[in-house]
Design a protein around this motif. Sequence first.
Motif, PDB file in Angstrom:
ATOM      1  N   HIS A 103      22.584  36.611 -48.687  1.00 40.36           N
ATOM      2  CA  HIS A 103      22.299  37.297 -49.953  1.00 40.36           C
ATOM      3  C   HIS A 103      22.157  36.303 -51.095  1.00 40.36           C
ATOM      4  N   GLY A 104      23.117  35.377 -51.197  1.00 43.85           N
ATOM      5  CA  GLY A 104      23.061  34.404 -52.290  1.00 43.85           C
ATOM      6  C   GLY A 104      21.852  33.498 -52.189  1.00 43.85           C
ATOM      7  N   MET A 105      21.503  33.096 -50.985  1.00 36.45           N
ATOM      8  CA  MET A 105      20.339  32.224 -50.784  1.00 36.45           C
ATOM      9  C   MET A 105      19.056  32.932 -51.201  1.00 36.45           C
ATOM     10  N   ALA A 106      18.897  34.179 -50.746  1.00 29.69           N
ATOM     11  CA  ALA A 106      17.697  34.941 -51.105  1.00 29.69           C
ATOM     12  C   ALA A 106      17.645  35.220 -52.600  1.00 29.69           C
ATOM     13  N   LYS A 107      18.795  35.498 -53.185  1.00 27.73           N
ATOM     14  CA  LYS A 107      18.858  35.755 -54.626  1.00 27.73           C
ATOM     15  C   LYS A 107      18.341  34.554 -55.406  1.00 27.73           C
ATOM     16  N   ASN A 108      18.743  33.354 -54.990  1.00 25.60           N
ATOM     17  CA  ASN A 108      18.293  32.144 -55.689  1.00 25.60           C
ATOM     18  C   ASN A 108      16.794  31.941 -55.553  1.00 25.60           C
ATOM     19  N   LEU A 109      16.229  32.283 -54.412  1.00 23.03           N
ATOM     20  CA  LEU A 109      14.785  32.174 -54.236  1.00 23.03           C
ATOM     21  C   LEU A 109      14.042  33.129 -55.162  1.00 23.03           C
ATOM     22  N   VAL A 110      14.548  34.355 -55.281  1.00 18.13           N
ATOM     23  CA  VAL A 110      13.934  35.324 -56.200  1.00 18.13           C
ATOM     24  C   VAL A 110      14.024  34.813 -57.628  1.00 18.13           C
ATOM     25  N   GLU A 111      15.201  34.327 -58.003  1.00 18.99           N
ATOM     26  CA  GLU A 111      15.414  33.890 -59.383  1.00 18.99           C
ATOM     27  C   GLU A 111      14.636  32.630 -59.724  1.00 18.99           C
ATOM     28  N   LYS A 112      14.237  31.846 -58.698  1.00 24.58           N
ATOM     29  CA  LYS A 112      13.417  30.652 -58.933  1.00 24.58           C
ATOM     30  C   LYS A 112      11.924  30.977 -58.957  1.00 24.58           C
ATOM     31  N   GLY A 113      11.580  32.259 -58.910  1.00 21.47           N
ATOM     32  CA  GLY A 113      10.197  32.667 -59.100  1.00 21.47           C
ATOM     33  C   GLY A 113       9.358  32.813 -57.850  1.00 21.47           C
ATOM     34  N   TYR A 114       9.986  32.773 -56.683  1.00 23.21           N
ATOM     35  CA  TYR A 114       9.228  32.960 -55.449  1.00 23.21           C
ATOM     36  C   TYR A 114       9.016  34.442 -55.164  1.00 23.21           C
ATOM     37  N   THR A 115       7.911  34.754 -54.533  1.00 21.59           N
ATOM     38  CA  THR A 115       7.696  36.089 -53.974  1.00 21.59           C
ATOM     39  C   THR A 115       8.490  36.157 -52.683  1.00 21.59           C
ATOM     40  N   PHE A 131      13.038  36.540 -45.761  1.00 23.90           N
ATOM     41  CA  PHE A 131      14.457  36.280 -45.496  1.00 23.90           C
ATOM     42  C   PHE A 131      15.009  37.380 -44.606  1.00 23.90           C
ATOM     43  N   ILE A 132      15.536  36.981 -43.450  1.00 27.94           N
ATOM     44  CA  ILE A 132      16.138  37.902 -42.482  1.00 27.94           C
ATOM     45  C   ILE A 132      17.603  37.517 -42.302  1.00 27.94           C
ATOM     46  N   GLY A 133      18.496  38.450 -42.623  1.00 32.67           N
ATOM     47  CA  GLY A 133      19.929  38.180 -42.503  1.00 32.67           C
ATOM     48  C   GLY A 133      20.553  38.025 -43.871  1.00 32.67           C
ATOM     49  N   LEU A 134      20.997  39.147 -44.449  1.00 31.21           N
ATOM     50  CA  LEU A 134      21.451  39.151 -45.844  1.00 31.21           C
ATOM     51  C   LEU A 134      22.957  39.377 -45.928  1.00 31.21           C
ATOM     52  N   GLY A 135      23.689  38.612 -45.134  1.00 26.99           N
ATOM     53  CA  GLY A 135      25.141  38.714 -45.131  1.00 26.99           C
ATOM     54  C   GLY A 135      25.764  37.891 -46.240  1.00 26.99           C
ATOM     55  N   TYR A 136      26.993  37.424 -46.002  1.00 29.16           N
ATOM     56  CA  TYR A 136      27.730  36.681 -47.031  1.00 29.16           C
ATOM     57  C   TYR A 136      26.928  35.499 -47.571  1.00 29.16           C
ATOM     58  N   MET A 137      26.256  34.762 -46.689  1.00 21.43           N
ATOM     59  CA  MET A 137      25.503  33.583 -47.114  1.00 21.43           C
ATOM     60  C   MET A 137      24.074  33.945 -47.505  1.00 21.43           C
ATOM     61  N   PRO A 144      23.220  44.600 -49.939  1.00 21.64           N
ATOM     62  CA  PRO A 144      22.493  43.379 -50.304  1.00 21.64           C
ATOM     63  C   PRO A 144      20.989  43.588 -50.406  1.00 21.64           C
ATOM     64  N   VAL A 145      20.435  44.475 -49.569  1.00 20.09           N
ATOM     65  CA  VAL A 145      19.000  44.757 -49.641  1.00 20.09           C
ATOM     66  C   VAL A 145      18.657  45.391 -50.977  1.00 20.09           C
ATOM     67  N   ASP A 146      19.405  46.421 -51.337  1.00 19.85           N
ATOM     68  CA  ASP A 146      19.151  47.110 -52.602  1.00 19.85           C
ATOM     69  C   ASP A 146      19.327  46.175 -53.793  1.00 19.85           C
ATOM     70  N   SER A 147      20.327  45.289 -53.707  1.00 23.10           N
ATOM     71  CA  SER A 147      20.563  44.323 -54.785  1.00 23.10           C
ATOM     72  C   SER A 147      19.357  43.410 -54.970  1.00 23.10           C
ATOM     73  N   LEU A 148      18.795  42.912 -53.878  1.00 20.33           N
ATOM     74  CA  LEU A 148      17.662  41.991 -53.967  1.00 20.33           C
ATOM     75  C   LEU A 148      16.383  42.696 -54.382  1.00 20.33           C
ATOM     76  N   VAL A 149      16.183  43.906 -53.893  1.00 24.63           N
ATOM     77  CA  VAL A 149      15.005  44.682 -54.304  1.00 24.63           C
ATOM     78  C   VAL A 149      15.058  44.944 -55.802  1.00 24.63           C
ATOM     79  N   ALA A 150      16.254  45.225 -56.311  1.00 20.96           N
ATOM     80  CA  ALA A 150      16.412  45.453 -57.753  1.00 20.96           C
ATOM     81  C   ALA A 150      16.067  44.207 -58.563  1.00 20.96           C
ATOM     82  N   LYS A 151      16.221  43.038 -57.959  1.00 19.57           N
ATOM     83  CA  LYS A 151      15.906  41.778 -58.643  1.00 19.57           C
ATOM     84  C   LYS A 151      14.436  41.386 -58.498  1.00 19.57           C
ATOM     85  N   GLY A 152      13.700  42.109 -57.630  1.00 20.74           N
ATOM     86  CA  GLY A 152      12.274  41.822 -57.498  1.00 20.74           C
ATOM     87  C   GLY A 152      11.785  41.529 -56.099  1.00 20.74           C
TER      88      GLY A 152
END
Length: 306
Positions: free
Chosen positions: A17-29, A9-15, A40-48
Motif C-alpha cells: 500500500h505504501g509503495m503504491a501510494k508513493n507512486l501515485v503521489e509522484k505523478g505516475y498513472t 501494482f499487485i499486492g496491497l498489504g502492509y508494504m 487499501p484498494v479504496d484508499s489508493l483509488v481515492a488518491k487517483g
Amino acid sequence: MTDKPIIGFIGLGYMGHGMAKNLVEKGYTVFVKGNRNRTPVDSLVAKGATEVATAREMAERCDVIHTCLSNSPQVEAVFRGADGILAGARAGLVVIETSTADPVSTEALAAELAEKEGHMVDAPLGRTPKEAEAGTLDCMVGADEDVFERVLPVIQCWAGNINRVGGVGAGHKMKLLMNTISMGYAALYAEVTVLGAKSGISPQTVQKVIGSSRLGNGFFDTFMRCVVDGERDVHKFSIANASKDLRYASNMAAAADVMTLCLSAARQYFVHAEATGHAQDYVPWLADHVGALNGIDMVKEAEKGR
C-alpha cells in the motif's frame, strides 16, 4: 518506455500500500489489483489509482508491474494463471518482483517472461511498513544493468537505499541472506531474554545493557520494544512469513551444498511456533513462545519491570 511509464501494482498489504501510494503521489498513472481486503484498494483509488480486475488486464495496459506478495506460489499464480501477467505480457514489459521469494522460482518466471520479450527485476524489500509509507525502504535488486537503469526512477519513488547486487535472481538470494540474519537475531534475542529472566536478569536489563553497547542495532531495538515495552505491533512481520523465508534459505543452502547450522537451528523455533498455532503472530512474539517452552510468561516478566 516513456519518461513516465504506466505502473501496475499487485499486492496491497502492509508494504504494498505504501509503495503504491508513493507512486501515485509522484505523478505516475497507477493501476492496482487487490485481494479480499478492500481498504487499501479504496484508499489508493481515492488518491487517483485505477483498479483492474485481472493481472492480464494490467499487463496489457502497463509498462511496469510490481508484485508484492507473501510467497512464491502466490507469485507463480499471478504470473501463470489464465488471466495472469504472462497471458497479457507484451514486448518491453518489466515486472518488478518485490516479494521475498524462492530464487529458483524467480529465475524460471524470468525465463518465461523473456519468451514474451519482457524483463524480470527482482527487488525484495528491507525495513518495515513505516518506511514503505515514507518511501524510504531498503531494496536489493537483481536485474540486467540496462533494465535496472530504466526502472531506477520508479524504484526511487518507494526506496531510499537501493543496491543492484547482480543479475536476475540475485536480489532474492541477497534477501534470503538478510532474513537469515534477522530471523537468527530474533531466535537469539528471544532465547537470551528468556534465559536472563529465568536467571534473575530482567528483560529491561537485557534491553538497556545490550541496546547501549556495540551489540545494539535497529532490529534489536524494535524486538525489545515489543518484548519489554509492550509495543506489540512494532514489527508487523508474521512468524509464517519468517518460517517461509528460512525454508527458502535452507533450499538455497542445499542447492549450494553449504552447511548452515545456525540457519537450521533458528528455523526450528519458527517451525515449532507455526505448527503450534502461532503462524500469524509477529516475529518479536517469538519471545513469548520460547518463554512458554521454558515455563515462563514473558509478558508478565516484562510487566514486573515497568
